[in-house]
Design a protein around this motif. Structure first.
Motif, PDB file in Angstrom:
ATOM      1  N   GLN A 179      43.032  -4.013  22.234  1.00  0.00           N
ATOM      2  CA  GLN A 179      44.154  -3.081  22.057  1.00  0.00           C
ATOM      3  C   GLN A 179      43.928  -2.181  20.842  1.00  0.00           C
ATOM      4  O   GLN A 179      44.165  -0.971  20.911  1.00  0.00           O
ATOM      5  CB  GLN A 179      45.460  -3.863  21.891  1.00  0.00           C
ATOM      6  CG  GLN A 179      45.872  -4.602  23.133  1.00  0.00           C
ATOM      7  CD  GLN A 179      46.912  -5.667  22.847  1.00  0.00           C
ATOM      8  OE1 GLN A 179      47.075  -6.114  21.708  1.00  0.00           O
ATOM      9  NE2 GLN A 179      47.609  -6.094  23.893  1.00  0.00           N
ATOM     10  N   TRP A 213      43.862   1.918  20.686  1.00  0.00           N
ATOM     11  CA  TRP A 213      44.616   2.772  19.765  1.00  0.00           C
ATOM     12  C   TRP A 213      43.682   3.623  18.908  1.00  0.00           C
ATOM     13  O   TRP A 213      44.018   4.754  18.542  1.00  0.00           O
ATOM     14  CB  TRP A 213      45.541   1.937  18.881  1.00  0.00           C
ATOM     15  CG  TRP A 213      46.801   1.575  19.593  1.00  0.00           C
ATOM     16  CD1 TRP A 213      47.199   0.332  19.960  1.00  0.00           C
ATOM     17  CD2 TRP A 213      47.819   2.473  20.036  1.00  0.00           C
ATOM     18  NE1 TRP A 213      48.404   0.395  20.611  1.00  0.00           N
ATOM     19  CE2 TRP A 213      48.807   1.706  20.676  1.00  0.00           C
ATOM     20  CE3 TRP A 213      47.993   3.841  19.970  1.00  0.00           C
ATOM     21  CZ2 TRP A 213      49.961   2.257  21.234  1.00  0.00           C
ATOM     22  CZ3 TRP A 213      49.138   4.405  20.526  1.00  0.00           C
ATOM     23  CH2 TRP A 213      50.101   3.611  21.143  1.00  0.00           C
ATOM     24  N   THR A 252      55.078  -0.431  20.184  1.00  0.00           N
ATOM     25  CA  THR A 252      53.816  -1.145  20.282  1.00  0.00           C
ATOM     26  C   THR A 252      54.075  -2.600  19.914  1.00  0.00           C
ATOM     27  O   THR A 252      54.559  -2.895  18.823  1.00  0.00           O
ATOM     28  CB  THR A 252      52.767  -0.517  19.331  1.00  0.00           C
ATOM     29  OG1 THR A 252      52.679   0.870  19.634  1.00  0.00           O
ATOM     30  CG2 THR A 252      51.421  -1.158  19.507  1.00  0.00           C
TER      31      THR A 252
END
Length: 131
Positions: free
Chosen positions: A116, A120, A96
């Motif tokens: 993002q 997640w 990541t």
């Protein structure tokens, strides 16, 4: 029961008894050493993470499934990790990126933007549903 059925039942019971005796003899006189019980399904304490219920761990695997151009974990990523989650297990996610300058592979997720992080969060929630 008619006599024929009774005869077949008795024959079947005798056959099962013979098979059990053979199996018991093989076990009793086996020269093969007995394997030690597997530790795979025993609990394991992992530092500050806590105690895993078993030792089956998903290793990090780059899946290249982030959506472009934002590099957000996609619905396919959520599905992928949900499918591999287990009660009391551990999943180590793919690489990541911490910034747009750290990109090494195409379509790999980042974690430097709010979008993002929200992607997640969906992955994390899906995995934790398996508790």
């Amino acid at each position: 029961q008619p006599p024929a059925d009774h005869h077949h039942q008795q024959q079947r019971l005798r056959s099962l008894a013979v098979l059990k005796n053979v199996a018991d003899s093989i076990t009793q006189y086996s020269i093969m050493p007995r394997a030690a019980p597997s530790k795979l399904f025993r609990p394991l304490k992992v530092g500050g993470i806590g105690t895993l219920r078993h030792r089956v761990v998903l290793a990090p695997l780059t899946r290249n499934r982030a959506t472009e151009p934002g590099l957000v974990p996609s619905p396919l990523s959520v599905q992928y990790y949900r499918q591999r989650a287990s009660r009391g297990g551990l999943l180590i996610t793919e690489a990541t990126h911490i910034s747009s300058e750290s990109l090494a592979y195409p379509s790999t997720p980042g974690i430097w933007s709010a979008e993002q992080a929200e992607g997640w969060k969906k992955v994390t929630c899906a995995v934790h549903e398996k508790k």
